[in-house]
Each structure stands twice: as C-alpha cells, then as structure tokens.
Scaffold this active site. Structure first.
Site, short mmCIF file in Angstrom:
data_model
loop_
_atom_site.label_atom_id
_atom_site.label_comp_id
_atom_site.label_asym_id
_atom_site.label_seq_id
_atom_site.Cartn_x
_atom_site.Cartn_y
_atom_site.Cartn_z
N HIS A 117 42.36 27.54 30.71
CA HIS A 117 41.06 27.07 30.21
C HIS A 117 40.54 28.01 29.12
O HIS A 117 40.14 27.56 28.04
CB HIS A 117 40.06 27.02 31.37
CG HIS A 117 38.68 26.61 31.00
ND1 HIS A 117 38.20 25.33 31.17
CD2 HIS A 117 37.65 27.32 30.48
CE1 HIS A 117 36.94 25.27 30.76
NE2 HIS A 117 36.58 26.47 30.34
N ASP A 150 39.91 36.90 21.51
CA ASP A 150 40.01 37.81 22.66
C ASP A 150 39.50 37.13 23.93
O ASP A 150 38.51 36.38 23.89
CB ASP A 150 39.24 39.10 22.39
CG ASP A 150 39.91 39.96 21.33
OD1 ASP A 150 39.41 41.07 21.05
OD2 ASP A 150 40.94 39.51 20.77
N GLY A 200 37.90 37.79 17.55
CA GLY A 200 38.27 36.37 17.63
C GLY A 200 39.48 36.17 18.52
O GLY A 200 40.45 36.90 18.42
N GLU A 238 36.12 39.29 40.32
CA GLU A 238 36.65 38.14 41.07
C GLU A 238 37.95 38.56 41.73
O GLU A 238 38.56 39.55 41.36
CB GLU A 238 36.94 36.96 40.11
CG GLU A 238 35.83 36.63 39.12
CD GLU A 238 34.52 36.28 39.79
OE1 GLU A 238 34.52 35.90 40.98
OE2 GLU A 238 33.47 36.42 39.13
N ASP A 250 31.24 44.20 24.74
CA ASP A 250 30.80 43.11 23.86
C ASP A 250 29.42 42.64 24.35
O ASP A 250 28.85 43.21 25.26
CB ASP A 250 31.84 41.96 23.82
CG ASP A 250 32.08 41.33 25.20
OD1 ASP A 250 33.19 40.80 25.42
OD2 ASP A 250 31.17 41.37 26.04
N GLY A 289 39.51 40.20 14.31
CA GLY A 289 38.86 41.14 15.22
C GLY A 289 38.75 40.58 16.63
O GLY A 289 39.76 40.26 17.24
N HIS A 314 34.23 22.32 25.63
CA HIS A 314 34.40 21.68 26.93
C HIS A 314 34.58 20.17 26.80
O HIS A 314 34.17 19.55 25.83
CB HIS A 314 33.18 21.99 27.82
CG HIS A 314 33.21 23.37 28.35
ND1 HIS A 314 32.08 24.13 28.57
CD2 HIS A 314 34.26 24.17 28.68
CE1 HIS A 314 32.42 25.31 29.04
NE2 HIS A 314 33.75 25.36 29.12
N THR A 366 30.03 33.89 36.34
CA THR A 366 30.97 33.83 35.23
C THR A 366 32.31 34.43 35.65
O THR A 366 32.35 35.53 36.21
CB THR A 366 30.40 34.61 34.03
OG1 THR A 366 29.16 34.00 33.65
CG2 THR A 366 31.37 34.57 32.86
N HIS A 379 38.59 37.71 28.07
CA HIS A 379 38.26 38.70 29.11
C HIS A 379 38.11 38.01 30.45
O HIS A 379 37.47 36.95 30.54
CB HIS A 379 36.96 39.42 28.75
CG HIS A 379 37.01 40.13 27.43
ND1 HIS A 379 35.90 40.35 26.65
CD2 HIS A 379 38.06 40.66 26.75
CE1 HIS A 379 36.25 40.99 25.55
NE2 HIS A 379 37.57 41.20 25.59
N ALA A 423 47.30 42.68 17.87
CA ALA A 423 47.54 41.31 18.34
C ALA A 423 46.33 40.43 18.03
O ALA A 423 45.19 40.90 18.00
CB ALA A 423 47.81 41.32 19.84
C1 LIG Z 1 38.68 25.99 34.65
O1 LIG Z 1 38.50 27.21 33.98
C2 LIG Z 1 37.26 27.79 33.95
C3 LIG Z 1 36.12 27.13 34.38
C4 LIG Z 1 34.88 27.79 34.35
C5 LIG Z 1 34.82 29.11 33.90
S1 LIG Z 1 33.34 29.95 33.95
O2 LIG Z 1 32.58 29.50 35.08
O3 LIG Z 1 33.60 31.39 33.86
C6 LIG Z 1 32.44 29.52 32.52
C7 LIG Z 1 33.03 30.16 31.28
C8 LIG Z 1 33.89 29.17 30.49
O4 LIG Z 1 33.60 27.98 30.51
O5 LIG Z 1 34.88 29.61 29.88
C9 LIG Z 1 31.03 29.94 32.75
F1 LIG Z 1 30.25 29.46 31.78
F2 LIG Z 1 30.93 31.27 32.71
C10 LIG Z 1 35.96 29.76 33.45
C11 LIG Z 1 37.19 29.09 33.48
ZN LIG Z 2 33.92 40.18 27.10
ZN LIG Z 3 34.94 26.96 29.38
#
Ligand SMILES: COc1ccc(S(=O)(=O)[C@H](CC(=O)O)C(F)F)cc1
Ligand SMILES: [Zn+2]
Ligand SMILES: [Zn+2]
Length: 158
Positions: free
Chosen positions: A116, A92, A90, A99, A68, A88, A126, A78, A94, A55
């Site tokens: 997001h 993906d 790309g 959480e 990774d 590869g 962003h 995070t 996680h 996939a």
């Molecule tokens: C609204 O969706 C998200 C907001 C913030 C995050 S995050 O706080 O994990 C962010 C990672 C990201 O912006 O994807 C951080 F830098 F790790 C993930 C999803």
């Molecule tokens: Zn990862």
């Molecule tokens: Zn983000």
C-alpha cells in the site's frame, strides 16, 4: 505529504535503513522485495535494492518523532506513511515500529502495508474500492487482495 505526480524514470532504487526487531532481517528484505514486485508486475517499473545513501526510496522502521514533519503515534493509529515521487525525501517510506509487524495474519502484515505504502511512493492516491490495495483502511484479509490493485495504468510515464 508531498504528492508528486509520477517518477520520471522506470528503474527505481530502494534502500532499507533501520529494521524492526519483530522479524528477521532477511524476512523484512523478502517482504519488501515482494511488495515492490506487486507494482513491478503491474507496470513497467523495475526496483533495484541499493546499499548506498542515494537510493530513490528509503525504507525505514521508526517511532514517534523521526526527522520529518509526521511523527508516529505509538501502537495502532497511523501504521506507516510514504512521500510521493520526487528528489530527496520523495518516495521515502516509513513504518511505525510501535506496531507489531508480522508476515502472517496476526499483528500488522508487513507485505500488505508495504505494498500500500509503495503505491503512495509511486504517486497513487487512495481508492474507493474496498477490495483495492489502495483502500484507505488496513484489513488483515487484504493480503488476499494483493493482486486486486487498480488504476495502475495511470502510474507510469510511458
Ligand atoms: C493497507 O495499507 C495501509 C492502510 C492504512 C494505513 S494507515 O492507517 O497507516 C494510513 C496511512 C496511509 O494511508 O498510508 C493512515 F492514514 F495513517 C497504512 C497502510
Ligand atoms: Zn516519516
Ligand atoms: Zn494510504
């Protein structure tokens, strides 16, 4: 993260590998499907679920060191990460299974975070617009803004 520019095709496959135990599997399946449909409805992209390893976008729930260069950090901090378009790794995506993933307003709303992250997996960076799905910080109320996505026009190879 690998910030590839854009995918060079409009039909993308995804596969869900390791699941979280916070939600029933079919709840995760449907939230992931909904998160992809946010982008499908705003672009000419089509997302097809696959059960083979080949996939384009691998979706997994993992913790700490997970193979990774970007180990997760336990609760909070995070929440997830995604690699930009490419072969590869790309695309993906996680999710940090340290959480508490939910379908509602408690814990971390999987639909909001997945939508997001899939934006990143499609090559989006962003947004400075606090109402945008691609705004850098997570807010549970963001689920209300699922449809306030933007810069999608720039998303696709026409
Ligand atoms: C609204 O969706 C998200 C907001 C913030 C995050 S995050 O706080 O994990 C962010 C990672 C990201 O912006 O994807 C951080 F830098 F790790 C993930 C999803
Ligand atoms: Zn990862
Ligand atoms: Zn983000």
């Amino acid at each position: 993260h690998l910030q590839g520019t854009r995918w060079n095709k409009n039909i993308l496959t995804y596969r869900i590998g390791r699941y979280t135990r916070d939600l029933h599997r079919n709840t995760v399946d449907s939230l992931v499907k909904s998160a992809f449909s946010v982008w499908a409805s705003a672009s000419s992209l089509t997302f097809v679920r696959s059960h083979t390893r080949t996939a384009d976008i691998m979706v997994e729930f993992v913790t700490y060191e997970h193979g990774d260069l970007y180990p997760f950090d336990g609760p909070r901090g995070t929440l997830a990460h995604a690699f930009g378009p490419g072969p590869g790794v790309g695309g993906d995506t996680h999710f940090d299974d340290a959480e508490y993933w939910t379908a509602g307003e408690t814990g971390m709303n999987l639909l909001v975070v997945a939508a997001h992250e899939f934006g990143h997996a499609l090559g989006l960076k962003h947004s400075r617009n606090p109402d945008s799905l691609m705004y850098p910080t997570y807010r549970a109320s963001r689920s209300a803004n699922l449809l306030s996505i933007e810069d999608v026009g720039s998303l696709l190879p026409q």
